[in-house]
Design a protein around this motif. Structure first.
Motif, mmCIF file in Angstrom:
data_model
loop_
_atom_site.group_PDB
_atom_site.id
_atom_site.type_symbol
_atom_site.label_atom_id
_atom_site.label_comp_id
_atom_site.label_asym_id
_atom_site.label_seq_id
_atom_site.Cartn_x
_atom_site.Cartn_y
_atom_site.Cartn_z
ATOM 1 N N UNK A 42 0.859 -1.189 0.000
ATOM 2 C CA UNK A 42 0.000 0.000 0.000
ATOM 3 C C UNK A 42 0.896 1.239 0.000
ATOM 4 N N UNK A 43 1.050 1.869 -1.148
ATOM 5 C CA UNK A 43 2.017 2.988 -1.214
ATOM 6 C C UNK A 43 1.606 4.123 -0.281
ATOM 7 N N UNK A 44 2.494 4.486 0.572
ATOM 8 C CA UNK A 44 2.183 5.450 1.621
ATOM 9 C C UNK A 44 3.143 6.640 1.561
ATOM 10 N N UNK A 45 2.560 7.817 1.704
ATOM 11 C CA UNK A 45 3.334 9.081 1.692
ATOM 12 C C UNK A 45 4.280 9.120 0.492
ATOM 13 N N UNK A 52 -5.972 9.930 -2.200
ATOM 14 C CA UNK A 52 -6.195 11.070 -1.301
ATOM 15 C C UNK A 52 -5.968 10.690 0.159
ATOM 16 N N UNK A 53 -5.913 9.388 0.427
ATOM 17 C CA UNK A 53 -5.725 8.927 1.801
ATOM 18 C C UNK A 53 -4.280 8.582 2.095
ATOM 19 N N UNK A 54 -3.982 7.292 2.073
ATOM 20 C CA UNK A 54 -2.655 6.843 2.489
ATOM 21 C C UNK A 54 -1.511 7.483 1.729
ATOM 22 N N UNK A 55 -1.693 7.708 0.451
ATOM 23 C CA UNK A 55 -0.624 8.337 -0.336
ATOM 24 C C UNK A 55 -0.275 9.709 0.220
ATOM 25 N N UNK A 56 -1.260 10.375 0.783
ATOM 26 C CA UNK A 56 -1.040 11.712 1.345
ATOM 27 C C UNK A 56 -0.932 11.680 2.873
ATOM 28 N N UNK A 57 -0.915 10.501 3.455
ATOM 29 C CA UNK A 57 -0.814 10.402 4.920
ATOM 30 C C UNK A 57 -2.085 10.837 5.626
ATOM 31 N N UNK A 58 -3.224 10.793 4.925
ATOM 32 C CA UNK A 58 -4.510 11.211 5.494
ATOM 33 C C UNK A 58 -5.328 9.965 5.831
ATOM 34 N N UNK A 59 -5.862 9.912 7.069
ATOM 35 C CA UNK A 59 -6.573 8.696 7.493
ATOM 36 C C UNK A 59 -8.035 8.978 7.814
ATOM 37 N N UNK A 60 -8.624 9.939 7.128
ATOM 38 C CA UNK A 60 -9.971 10.379 7.455
ATOM 39 C C UNK A 60 -10.889 10.245 6.241
ATOM 40 N N UNK A 61 -11.905 9.363 6.357
ATOM 41 C CA UNK A 61 -12.794 9.100 5.220
ATOM 42 C C UNK A 61 -13.617 10.329 4.827
ATOM 43 N N UNK A 62 -13.956 11.170 5.792
ATOM 44 C CA UNK A 62 -14.730 12.368 5.443
ATOM 45 C C UNK A 62 -13.912 13.301 4.546
ATOM 46 N N UNK A 63 -12.628 13.405 4.836
ATOM 47 C CA UNK A 63 -11.770 14.242 3.994
ATOM 48 C C UNK A 63 -11.643 13.639 2.603
#
Lengths: 205, 578
Positions: free
Chosen positions: B260-263, B328-339
């Motif tokens: 899962x590619x992250x950041x 928009x999530x893990x790739x950007x280090x964001x863990x919020x589904x609403x965002x």
């Protein structure tokens, strides 16, 4: 209280509230078992999951982040992380599938440890359940018991809504009945290092 | 689907429409039609946003029939993002409606002078084109709302948002879903910029008075479709997993696999993965009064989509797919589904590719524009794209350009297109497809996992690590064929595992066209499409040296498996040798 003899917390829930535990089960819960055996033995002999079910439903398995092709060769050691998943969509789903046609595409992360079994002994492993298996295997793991720290437990109860609290019909801490409503505030519970939580579901009356 | 319409947007005196028989494209649809036509008619060295490029809309071979899962619309052109040939496809209602009106393809040609903006109305009586400058710079949701006021709800809309009008290289083309939301996008490759260059803001498809396309052998077609649907319903992926959780069911598994590619591809595991998972998403959707099971077009059996509401129960967007949640999530280090849901809405509304934009924001984070994990910052950057600010125009042109502008060394693109959500180091086979596909990095280019049934290129031992190139070749051939049928790629599991379901699909094609279809025919079609695409790319200047992953995948190991990409170049160069 220490990790070898954890405290016990028994919950009795109205059926339908068990999904509150799904986030925990996804992230992984610690369970006690005998290690030094093959994964297939752990799944069937210790956890009572039939080989037929494993064959048909548990199509994707990871052991310590490595994809498993054969449950009868993968060796379980202490602190192993075992993730169990149902069938996955897409090319990657097919690639991750146990013994699947596209397994070669993830050869770099396939489990291929050929160690021989070591001593059979008590230890803990972390189990993660994904997707369809949450509802199918989750109740069994909760019934057999999962190990959590007191802090984790209190945090879990604080995250639950009113429906869960109403659905929590009984609680027994170390065999003594306690008011489930107090679990969110129980300072003693928060201080306990290791709690073995068992959950039983009953139909609503 | 017995005719092709050509619309010369640059004709003297205004756009000029001509109609012709399908001729040599008879019996073709989807990607086969768009790619063969572009390869033949478009100069490979043309500027993608110039008059020489063409934009082809083609329903699949079975679109507009009563066949299940046949609602993909292919759009083809020379890509402004990659410079290669491009086929980008989407669900929604457009393919079914366009096919029922009777068009095998609608081709936009030329380029108008001046600033006028056009809308095209296609119905049983033909095609009309009108100037409508009141639509200028409207984004997709308000645009469709305005058009609905004029054309109603019994039509399908194909539109571009402000990104397409501005000819941003990540711009998409939106197709409306059954509820007339512009949520289904031909996302990849900047096809929306080509539509913007043609100055076409919207295509309104009205099939009033038209019937579903009739098969040559109705009884056999009906029987084959019934078996096909039964096969989809009984398979655990298409009958259980996808309807329950959608494609985002992959998050937990990819994260556990360390793929899962992250950041911006710095790690293969995201600590916040469980919060983004399909399981968590489905529960949230249901709890908030949305749904985790929804079809993108009528006739869909799998229903892998859903409706994502906010905490007050108000619609935010359709269920973000796995790729979106990752980009928009893990790739950007964001863990919020609403965002993530908010960003998904902005992608759809502005009209940009959700993979390209998420990856671009991650690259911008790597450049230090904002921090990894900055939720509000990510929404702010998307707002810049929607507002067309100088920064927004850079971001809206994708990851490669953003990386160059801001001096980022490690930018995950192939042929200028952002990599999707699977790290090619632990899953090397998919890296071969990313590197070699005719389309630029694209997971769906090698997705039709029925090669064992098709016997494309013979069998490969699944438990040996050799054969990555063979597997990718087989997958790409099968995918090119499936992309031509108009069928959703998610049928792949059922046809891979259930030979009778694969046969039912062949029988649907055969009964519709009155021919006997075999697996060999499907393979031949796939090879023909890929050969035409490769030939176009070669004439456009692409060589084997473009069939490579970015260098850092060969040099930087990724945790937890600490692998680098190691498939030899010489092997990859053999992929298209058949």
């Amino acid at each position: 209280m220490n990790t070898l003899t954890p405290a016990t917390l028994q919950l009795e829930l109205v059926a339908g509230q068990l999904s509150a535990f799904y986030p925990l089960l996804q992230q992984g819960v610690v369970v006690g078992c005998m290690v030094g055996c093959r994964l297939g033995e752990l799944l069937s002999d210790q956890w009572g999951i039939s080989p037929d079910y494993v064959s048909k439903r548990v199509t994707t398995i990871f052991l310590n982040s490595r994809a498993i092709d054969d449950v009868n060769t993968a060796l379980i050691g202490p602190d192993a992380v075992i993730a169990l998943s149902g069938a996955m969509p897409g090319l990657v789903g097919a690639t991750m599938r146990r013994g699947g046609y596209y397994a070669a595409m993830r050869g770099a992360m396939t489990y291929n440890d050929e160690s021989v079994a070591t001593s059979f002994r008590e230890a803990t492993v972390r189990v993660k359940l994904f997707n369809l298996l949450l509802g199918e295997l989750g109740p069994g793991f909760l019934q057999r018991g999962i190990l959590l720290s007191g802090t984790e437990l209190v945090a879990f109860f604080r995250n639950q809504g009113i429906e869960f609290r109403h659905g929590c019909r009984a609680a027994r801490l170390n065999g003594l009945a306690i008011d489930p409503a107090l679990l969110t505030e129980d300072a003693d519970l928060a201080r306990i290092k290791s709690v073995r939580l068992t959950v039983e579901c009953r139909d609503a009356v | 689907m017995d005719k092709i319409a050509r619309i010369d947007m640059g004709a003297t005196g205004g756009p000029k429409i001509s109609y012709e028989e399908v001729g040599e494209y008879s019996g073709l649809g989807g990607r086969a039609l768009t790619s063969l036509l572009i390869a033949k008619e478009v100069h490979p060295l043309c500027h993608p946003l110039g008059a020489e490029n063409k934009l082809v809309f083609a329903p699949g071979m079975l679109s507009g029939t009563t066949g299940s899962m046949t609602g993909r619309l292919s759009v083809g052109c020379k890509s402004p993002l990659t410079g290669t040939i491009k086929e980008s496809n989407a669900g929604g209602q457009a393919a079914q409606v366009l096919a029922r009106i009777g068009y095998a393809a609608v081709i936009l040609e030329g380029k108008p002078a001046g600033d006028n903006l056009y809308k095209i109305i296609i119905n049983k009586d033909g095609i009309t084109i009108e100037v409508d400058n009141s639509l200028k710079l409207l984004d997709n949701y308000p645009l469709v709302a305005k058009l609905r006021g004029q054309y109603g709800d019994k039509v399908a809309y194909i539109t571009i948002g402000s990104a397409g009008e501005r000819q941003l290289l990540a711009a998409s083309i939106a197709c409306t879903d059954p509820e007339l939301r512009p949520t289904r996008h031909c996302g990849r490759g900047g096809v929306g910029a080509v539509m913007g260059a043609k100055r076409v803001k919207a295509i309104i498809l009205d099939d009033a008075g038209m019937k579903t396309r009739a098969p040559k052998d109705p009884e056999k077609f009906r029987d084959a479709n019934r078996k096909f649907v039964e096969g989809l319903r009984k398979h655990p992926v298409t009958g259980e997993g996808l309807p329950a959780y959608g494609t985002n069911v992959l998050t937990n598994v990819l994260n556990e696999a360390g793929g899962y590619p992250t950041r911006n591809f710095k790690s293969g595991v995201f600590e916040g993965g469980a919060k983004l998972s399909g399981e968590a998403q489905a529960e949230l959707e249901i709890k908030r009064g949305g749904t985790a099971t929804h079809g993108c077009h009528r006739g869909c059996v799998i229903q892998c989509s859903g409706i994502f509401n906010d905490k007050d129960g108000n619609y935010v967007t359709k269920q973000p797919e796995y790729e979106t949640v990752w980009s928009h999530g893990g790739h950007c280090g964001i863990d919020d589904l609403d965002t993530v849901a908010r960003l998904d809405y902005m992608d759809d509304n502005i009209g940009v590719d959700t993979i390209e934009m998420g990856v671009t924001i991650g690259v911008a984070m790597d450049a230090g524009i904002i921090e990894f994990g900055d939720k509000e910052g990510a929404i702010r950057l998307m707002g810049e794209v929607g507002n067309g600010t100088p920064l927004g125009r850079v971001l809206g042109c994708g990851a490669e350009i953003t990386g160059k502008v801001f001096g980022v060394e490690k930018v995950p693109v192939v042929k200028g297109q952002a990599l999707p959500a699977y790290d090619p180091r632990p899953i090397q086979g998919i890296g071969v497809t990313y590197a070699t596909t005719t389309m630029g990095a694209d997971h769906t280019a090698g997705y039709a996992i029925a090669t064992n049934i098709l016997k494309v290129g013979g069998d490969v031992d699944p438990l040996k690590t050799e054969g990555q190139v063979e597997l990718s070749r087989n997958l790409q051939i099968a995918t090119a064929a499936i992309d031509s049928t108009g069928m959703c790629l998610f049928i792949a599991f059922a046809i891979m595992d259930q030979p009778e379901t694969f046969q039912a699909m062949l029988d649907m094609l055969g009964a519709f066209y009155g021919i006997e279809m075999t697996g060999d025919d499907v393979v031949a079609l796939g090879k023909k499409v890929l050969s035409a695409e490769r030939d176009f790319n070669a004439r456009a200047g692409f060589t084997k040296h473009h069939d490579r992953l970015p260098r850092f995948f060969y040099t930087d190991p990724i945790a937890p498996h600490n692998q680098v990409f190691s498939v030899p170049d010489e092997e990859m160069d053999q992929l298209f040798n058949w």
